[in-house]
Design a protein around this motif. Structure first.
Motif, PDB file in Angstrom:
ATOM      1  N   GLN A 133       1.116   0.294   0.429  1.00 26.34           N
ATOM      2  CA  GLN A 133       0.547  -1.051   0.285  1.00 26.34           C
ATOM      3  C   GLN A 133       1.588  -2.051  -0.209  1.00 26.34           C
ATOM      4  O   GLN A 133       1.637  -3.196   0.234  1.00 26.34           O
ATOM      5  N   LEU A 134       2.457  -1.607  -1.123  1.00 22.21           N
ATOM      6  CA  LEU A 134       3.526  -2.480  -1.595  1.00 22.21           C
ATOM      7  C   LEU A 134       4.541  -2.756  -0.492  1.00 22.21           C
ATOM      8  O   LEU A 134       5.098  -3.860  -0.408  1.00 22.21           O
ATOM      9  N   SER A 135       4.780  -1.770   0.360  1.00 23.86           N
ATOM     10  CA  SER A 135       5.694  -1.977   1.493  1.00 23.86           C
ATOM     11  C   SER A 135       5.184  -3.083   2.404  1.00 23.86           C
ATOM     12  O   SER A 135       5.956  -3.932   2.872  1.00 23.86           O
ATOM     13  N   ASP A 136       3.865  -3.081   2.640  1.00 28.82           N
ATOM     14  CA  ASP A 136       3.271  -4.145   3.457  1.00 28.82           C
ATOM     15  C   ASP A 136       3.479  -5.505   2.803  1.00 28.82           C
ATOM     16  O   ASP A 136       3.772  -6.498   3.478  1.00 28.82           O
ATOM     17  N   GLU A 150      17.349  -8.050   5.322  1.00 31.77           N
ATOM     18  CA  GLU A 150      18.250  -6.897   5.349  1.00 31.77           C
ATOM     19  C   GLU A 150      18.071  -5.998   4.130  1.00 31.77           C
ATOM     20  O   GLU A 150      18.586  -4.884   4.095  1.00 31.77           O
ATOM     21  N   MET A 151      17.338  -6.480   3.127  1.00 27.75           N
ATOM     22  CA  MET A 151      17.112  -5.660   1.935  1.00 27.75           C
ATOM     23  C   MET A 151      16.260  -4.447   2.287  1.00 27.75           C
ATOM     24  O   MET A 151      15.359  -4.520   3.113  1.00 27.75           O
ATOM     25  N   SER A 152      16.550  -3.345   1.650  1.00 25.71           N
ATOM     26  CA  SER A 152      15.798  -2.113   1.876  1.00 25.71           C
ATOM     27  C   SER A 152      14.395  -2.230   1.284  1.00 25.71           C
ATOM     28  O   SER A 152      14.246  -2.432   0.072  1.00 25.71           O
ATOM     29  N   THR A 153      13.390  -2.116   2.126  1.00 22.82           N
ATOM     30  CA  THR A 153      12.007  -2.168   1.638  1.00 22.82           C
ATOM     31  C   THR A 153      11.711  -1.032   0.667  1.00 22.82           C
ATOM     32  O   THR A 153      11.121  -1.267  -0.399  1.00 22.82           O
ATOM     33  N   PRO A 154      12.110   0.225   0.965  1.00 19.69           N
ATOM     34  CA  PRO A 154      11.860   1.293  -0.016  1.00 19.69           C
ATOM     35  C   PRO A 154      12.511   1.024  -1.371  1.00 19.69           C
ATOM     36  O   PRO A 154      11.942   1.354  -2.414  1.00 19.69           O
TER      37      PRO A 154
END
Length: 203
Positions: A133-136, A150-154
């Motif tokens: 949910q936070l990734s969304d 370009e930032m890593s979502t994880p």
């Protein structure tokens, strides 16, 4: 597995709420069925009509608790689900420092997970659902230009989870107030971090 029973008076919800209270106060293993029934204004028979044993009922209560602190539910509770990604993250930041009984559940869950496989499994599911949910939300923030695509979502999600959970664990351990920032200081720091993560308009 919860057994299907007629529930015209919402007794199942009352039993889950009572079991959740006992879980937070006493932990997974120390909860007593008769105490849970008494808190709900019911009999132990009402519990066993719905769950075959105490463990199944406590697992159901844990699921009930964790559902209340998912990011989606918290955004609804805070009334920010329709706001921009920036406003949501700022509201989240302010809320992290507030004492909240529902969030206190995580302290008990992390403690119980060390010795109980059922709790550990539920915690893993919750943390992964929370990350999804936070990734969304992070992807939404990227689309809004809040942070660099370009930032890593994880990596961003891990930072959010670590800040939220870590802050709560520190508060529950009795960290002195003199070592805690004010809500204004905390929100200002989040704003500065978001600004640093924003794409450079000049490029």
């Amino acid at each position: 597995m919860q057994r299907r029973v007629r529930d015209p008076d919402g007794l199942t919800e009352k039993l889950l709420d009572a079991a959740a209270e006992v879980f937070v106060e006493q932990g997974y293993d120390k909860g007593v069925v008769s105490d849970i029934a008494r808190r709900a204004g019911a009999t132990t028979g009402a519990i066993y009509a719905r769950w075959p044993d105490k463990n199944e009922m406590m697992v159901a209560a844990l699921d009930h608790l964790l559902e209340q602190i998912t990011p989606e539910q918290r955004m609804k509770d805070l009334g920010v689900s329709g706001m921009s990604g920036t406003d949501i993250l700022m509201a989240w930041g302010a809320n992290v420092l507030e004492s909240d009984e529902t969030q206190d559940v995580l302290v008990q869950v992390f403690g119980s997970a060390r010795n109980n496989a059922a709790v550990q499994q539920r915690l893993q599911v919750f943390l992964n659902d929370q990350a999804d949910q936070l990734s969304d939300l992070v992807e939404r923030a990227k689309d809004e230009g809040l942070c660099d695509k370009e930032m890593s979502t994880p990596a961003v999600v891990l930072l959010i989870q670590a800040a939220g959970t870590g802050t709560h664990l520190l508060r529950s351990a009795g960290r002195a107030d003199r070592h805690m920032p004010t809500v204004e200081e905390w929100v200002q720091l989040i704003a500065q971090l978001l600004s640093a993560a924003s794409p450079n308009d000049s490029t």
